[in-house]
Design an enzyme around this catalytic site. Structure first.
Site, PDB file in Angstrom:
ATOM      1  N   TRP A 106       0.835  -1.212   0.000  1.00  0.00           N
ATOM      2  CA  TRP A 106       0.000   0.000   0.000  1.00  0.00           C
ATOM      3  C   TRP A 106       0.859   1.247   0.000  1.00  0.00           C
ATOM      4  O   TRP A 106       0.517   2.246  -0.632  1.00  0.00           O
ATOM      5  CB  TRP A 106      -1.006  -0.022   1.152  1.00  0.00           C
ATOM      6  CG  TRP A 106      -1.967  -1.161   0.992  1.00  0.00           C
ATOM      7  CD1 TRP A 106      -2.081  -2.255   1.800  1.00  0.00           C
ATOM      8  CD2 TRP A 106      -2.917  -1.360  -0.072  1.00  0.00           C
ATOM      9  NE1 TRP A 106      -3.041  -3.107   1.313  1.00  0.00           N
ATOM     10  CE2 TRP A 106      -3.570  -2.588   0.172  1.00  0.00           C
ATOM     11  CE3 TRP A 106      -3.262  -0.616  -1.195  1.00  0.00           C
ATOM     12  CZ2 TRP A 106      -4.561  -3.088  -0.685  1.00  0.00           C
ATOM     13  CZ3 TRP A 106      -4.247  -1.111  -2.051  1.00  0.00           C
ATOM     14  CH2 TRP A 106      -4.883  -2.327  -1.785  1.00  0.00           C
ATOM     15  N   ASP A 176      -1.925   6.705   6.309  1.00  0.00           N
ATOM     16  CA  ASP A 176      -2.972   5.837   5.755  1.00  0.00           C
ATOM     17  C   ASP A 176      -3.321   4.851   6.878  1.00  0.00           C
ATOM     18  O   ASP A 176      -2.532   3.964   7.202  1.00  0.00           O
ATOM     19  CB  ASP A 176      -2.419   5.097   4.524  1.00  0.00           C
ATOM     20  CG  ASP A 176      -3.380   4.013   4.015  1.00  0.00           C
ATOM     21  OD1 ASP A 176      -4.489   3.869   4.575  1.00  0.00           O
ATOM     22  OD2 ASP A 176      -3.016   3.309   3.054  1.00  0.00           O
ATOM     23  N   LYS A 200     -12.925  -1.697   6.830  1.00  0.00           N
ATOM     24  CA  LYS A 200     -12.337  -2.682   7.744  1.00  0.00           C
ATOM     25  C   LYS A 200     -12.876  -2.454   9.164  1.00  0.00           C
ATOM     26  O   LYS A 200     -13.586  -3.295   9.700  1.00  0.00           O
ATOM     27  CB  LYS A 200     -10.826  -2.625   7.690  1.00  0.00           C
ATOM     28  CG  LYS A 200     -10.317  -2.992   6.284  1.00  0.00           C
ATOM     29  CD  LYS A 200      -8.903  -2.638   6.085  1.00  0.00           C
ATOM     30  CE  LYS A 200      -8.490  -2.429   4.659  1.00  0.00           C
ATOM     31  NZ  LYS A 200      -8.769  -3.507   3.732  1.00  0.00           N
TER      32      LYS A 200
HETATM   33  C1  LIG Z   1      -3.558   0.004   4.277  1.00  0.00           C
HETATM   34  C2  LIG Z   1      -4.429   0.095   3.066  1.00  0.00           C
HETATM   35  N1  LIG Z   1      -4.386   1.202   2.312  1.00  0.00           N
HETATM   36  C3  LIG Z   1      -5.153   1.343   1.224  1.00  0.00           C
HETATM   37  C4  LIG Z   1      -6.010   0.350   0.823  1.00  0.00           C
HETATM   38  C5  LIG Z   1      -6.845   0.551  -0.422  1.00  0.00           C
HETATM   39  O1  LIG Z   1      -8.106   0.858  -0.013  1.00  0.00           O
HETATM   40  P1  LIG Z   1      -9.329   1.047  -1.048  1.00  0.00           P
HETATM   41  O2  LIG Z   1      -9.666  -0.309  -1.561  1.00  0.00           O
HETATM   42  O3  LIG Z   1     -10.373   1.654  -0.148  1.00  0.00           O
HETATM   43  O4  LIG Z   1      -8.892   1.964  -2.110  1.00  0.00           O
HETATM   44  C6  LIG Z   1      -6.119  -0.810   1.585  1.00  0.00           C
HETATM   45  C7  LIG Z   1      -7.052  -1.879   1.193  1.00  0.00           C
HETATM   46  O5  LIG Z   1      -7.053  -2.975   1.698  1.00  0.00           O
HETATM   47  C8  LIG Z   1      -5.299  -0.939   2.725  1.00  0.00           C
HETATM   48  O6  LIG Z   1      -5.356  -2.036   3.485  1.00  0.00           O
END
Ligand SMILES: Cc1ncc(COP(=O)(O)O)c(C=O)c1O
Length: 365
Positions: A106, A176, A200
């Site tokens: 991520w 994030d 989540k």
């Molecule tokens: C730490 C983290 N950041 C970003 C994301 C991406 O999120 P989204 O699917 O809401 O774009 C996720 C998705 O699992 C994640 O776990």
């Protein structure tokens, strides 16, 4: 014991388990929300009834997460992934750099988006060790002139989590927190911007929460398209266009549920106990289960482990499914096993998993 109204233990990584009580209540008021004769999804987002739901969710979030007065809370769409782009678009001027702490896929995805807008660099990375740990950060790791430092507070795929956030002094810190927001109390004032997809710990997918310091937003670029400009959403109380009304209603209900659990301290204590049940089963297995994360960096939200070979791992996952455990496959990019133990995963589910792990080892060890 499995949750009463379900016949599975849900360990999905996201979207993931929601509190059973919240789902039951939503079901009850689904077709006639607050005597309106219709569901919340059918109400105008400009109606008083919806507006109350919306504002209550914001107020609850501010209170439960102890968000200081000088912060704005907005509900956005596009997931955390759109934040990866909105952040450099709004906060990375051409003459500076942004620093990214690389702790997994991520962080990599967030970093990639900076290339469309300006310059960024890696403050530190644990990639050389398959992202098994959270790197140490000191003042010499970044520059005082940086536009901001970005980190991923919990690494959903690799199963690591920051225990203490780095000190970045005058340099704005952005987090994030998609996979551990509201799993424990944190000092929001350390951050200039926090963002998280809701799916989540906070509710269903379709809502993204951003918490932004007012002084930081004043520094934002002005030449940003309307919908991608944080100011647009702040000025309109997240009602510039049609928000995810059902998602925000559910988010508000999940926050009420957190209050009923006793708030974030109680939720954090429960999360620690839950994770310990599974980590103990791993640690007491004499190497039958091998954790991916280094012990000092272990996540309380995503517990990642492997068995000794692919065949045994497949057998473990197949038998787990038969026993009603859902979502234990590791992320498609890394394989192995992963148990996601977000707020709404009950303690009984974690106990059942730890028992299952022990029994499987006895039979196959
Ligand atoms: C730490 C983290 N950041 C970003 C994301 C991406 O999120 P989204 O699917 O809401 O774009 C996720 C998705 O699992 C994640 O776990």
């Amino acid at each position: 014991m499995k949750p009463l109204n379900q016949n599975v233990y849900n360990f999905n990584a996201g979207p993931s388990a929601l509190p059973t009580a919240v789902l039951e209540n939503a079901q009850q008021e689904l077709t006639n929300f607050q005597s309106t004769g219709m569901s919340i999804m059918e109400l105008s987002h400009r109606s008083k009834t919806y507006e109350n739901v919306h504002n209550e969710a914001i107020t609850r979030l501010k209170k439960l997460f102890s968000i200081p007065e000088n912060y704005e809370v907005v509900f956005l769409q596009g997931g955390a992934s759109l934040q990866f782009a909105m952040i450099p678009m709004n906060f990375l001027p051409k003459d500076t750099k942004a620093g990214y702490i690389m702790t997994g896929s991520w962080s990599e995805k967030a970093f990639k988006e900076t290339t469309f807008f300006g310059e960024a660099y890696h403050v530190a990375s644990s990639k050389e060790d398959q992202y098994r740990y959270i790197p140490e950060i000191s003042a010499s790791s970044f520059h005082e002139s940086d536009a901001y430092i970005h980190l991923t507070s919990n690494n959903t795929i690799y199963g690591t989590q920051w225990k203490e956030f780095p000190e970045t002094g005058q340099v704005p810190l952005i987090g994030d927190m998609s996979s551990d927001i509201m799993s424990k109390p944190i000092d929001v004032s350390k951050f200039d911007l926090i963002y998280a997809g809701a799916q989540k710990n906070l509710g269903p997918s379709g809502v993204t929460v951003a918490i932004i310091k007012k002084e930081f937003i004043e520094k934002a670029n002005n030449d940003v398209p309307t919908m991608l400009d944080y100011q647009t959403h702040i000025k309109s109380n997240s009602l510039y266009n049609t928000p995810s009304t059902f998602g925000i209603y559910m988010l508000g209900e999940v926050l009420k549920w957190i209050e009923l659990q006793g708030g974030l301290n109680a939720v954090a204590a429960n999360n620690e106990e839950k994770a310990k049940l599974i980590y103990d089963a791993m640690d007491e297995s004499n190497g039958f289960y091998v954790g991916h994360a280094r012990k000092d960096s272990r996540s309380l939200m995503n517990i990642t482990f492997r068995l000794q070979n692919d065949e045994l791992e497949k057998k473990f996952l197949a038998e787990a499914v038969e026993e009603g455990f859902v979502g234990l496959n590791g992320h498609r990019s890394v394989g192995g096993c992963r148990a996601s133990t977000y707020n709404a995963v009950p303690q009984e589910a974690c106990l059942a998993l730890s028992e299952f792990m022990k029994q499987f080892q006895q039979k196959n060890g």
